[in-house]
Design a protein around this motif. Structure first.
Motif, PDB file in Angstrom:
ATOM      1  N   LYS A 122       0.823  -1.205   0.000  1.00 13.58           N
ATOM      2  CA  LYS A 122       0.000   0.000   0.000  1.00 13.58           C
ATOM      3  C   LYS A 122       0.860   1.260   0.000  1.00 13.58           C
ATOM      4  O   LYS A 122       0.553   2.241  -0.691  1.00 13.58           O
ATOM      5  CB  LYS A 122      -0.929   0.004   1.213  1.00 13.58           C
TER       6      LYS A 122
ATOM      7  N   THR B  14      -1.524   3.969  -1.961  1.00 21.23           N
ATOM      8  CA  THR B  14      -2.843   3.871  -1.337  1.00 21.23           C
ATOM      9  C   THR B  14      -2.784   4.126   0.168  1.00 21.23           C
ATOM     10  O   THR B  14      -3.813   4.327   0.801  1.00 21.23           O
ATOM     11  CB  THR B  14      -3.467   2.484  -1.598  1.00 21.23           C
ATOM     12  N   SER B  15      -1.592   4.083   0.720  1.00 21.20           N
ATOM     13  CA  SER B  15      -1.379   4.454   2.123  1.00 21.20           C
ATOM     14  C   SER B  15      -0.274   5.505   2.151  1.00 21.20           C
ATOM     15  O   SER B  15       0.890   5.201   2.419  1.00 21.20           O
ATOM     16  CB  SER B  15      -0.986   3.226   2.955  1.00 21.20           C
TER      17      SER B  15
END
Length: 274
Positions: free
Chosen positions: A114, A119-120
């Motif tokens: 991620k 996405t993180s």
């Protein structure tokens, strides 16, 4: 791992083969300087491809270990091979422990993936290396003391900053130091930092021969030696390399002499312009 890793692998190999072909072709008509540039591009692409292939192979190996333990324990219970209810419960507990290890490992892999693909997102800011060292020392020095190892930290200048995600940097350093402590029998660990141009270099030296990292370099062999259970020493290195790269840095492994290994974490001191 996600399909994006396979894309990276294919892209790296493609660039590598094209770079190699072009380097041979251009050697007849170009000077040594462009030849050298093409050679470096080829080596860089090849290393990227090997890194991605190694990460994928090592992930499969790491996941297989606790999964095999889980299946093995369950088969003993389901096959009525236990001699008593107590032994049956013992195997069930072993299966549960393997399942927990598997979930923990998957959580780590998912977290790194991620972060790598955005996405993180990380919280980039100017961070004091000295402050990071203080926190890392407080989290790891008891581990060293319990194994009768000497842990030396050389505090850098107070104004030495890096532009990173502080939590991730501390996580990386704690992981590397903990791995070193777990696989050292005796000796000293030394953590220091200095400036090189626009970068800060954090160095971790420990008294282990570089051979302990062979498992991390040769990731595609059938049987890897057991060091940590799990993730292994090599897998920790690969995950930390990925996190350092996301922070626009690099993690390098070197040998100072026959008994001392050095890990260099090279990080930008200022925001990297895209």
């Amino acid at each position: 791992m996600s399909w994006m890793n396979l894309v990276w692998l294919a892209g790296g190999l493609g660039i590598g083969f094209v770079g190699g072909w072009w380097a041979k072709r251009s050697s007849k008509v170009a000077s040594s300087t462009p030849d050298r540039t093409l050679e470096l591009a080829y080596q860089s692409a090849l290393e990227l491809a090997q890194f991605k292939a190694g990460f994928l192979a090592r992930t499969s190996h790491e996941l297989r270990s606790p999964l095999s333990g889980l299946i093995g324990s369950q088969q003993l219970v389901l096959g009525d091979l236990c001699e008593s209810p107590e032994e049956e419960r013992e195997f069930i507990e072993q299966a549960n422990l393997s399942a927990l290890k598997l979930v923990k490992l998957l959580d780590e892999v998912i977290h790194v993936s991620k972060v790598e693909y955005g996405t993180s997102p990380l919280d980039f800011q100017s961070v004091s290396v000295s402050d990071v060292f203080d926190n890392v020392f407080s989290l790891t020095h008891l581990l060293a003391e319990n194994r009768n190892l000497r842990f030396q930290i050389v505090l850098p200048e107070p104004d030495l900053d890096v532009f990173v995600d502080r939590k991730t940097l501390e996580q990386i350093l704690v992981s590397l130091i903990s791995s070193a402590i777990a696989t050292m029998q005796e000796g000293t660990l030394k953590l220091s930092a200095h400036i090189e141009s626009e970068f800060a270099v954090i160095e971790l030296e420990d008294q282990r021969p570089i051979e302990v990292w062979r498992e991390a370099i040769d990731l595609l062999k059938a049987e890897a030696p057991k060091d940590l259970d799990p993730p292994s020493l090599g897998f920790r290195l690969l995950m930390n390399q990925t996190l350092v790269e996301v922070m626009n840095g690099r993690l390098e492994l070197g040998k100072l002499n026959e008994t001392v290994t050095q890990l260099r974490c090279v990080l930008p001191r200022n925001a990297v312009q895209s």
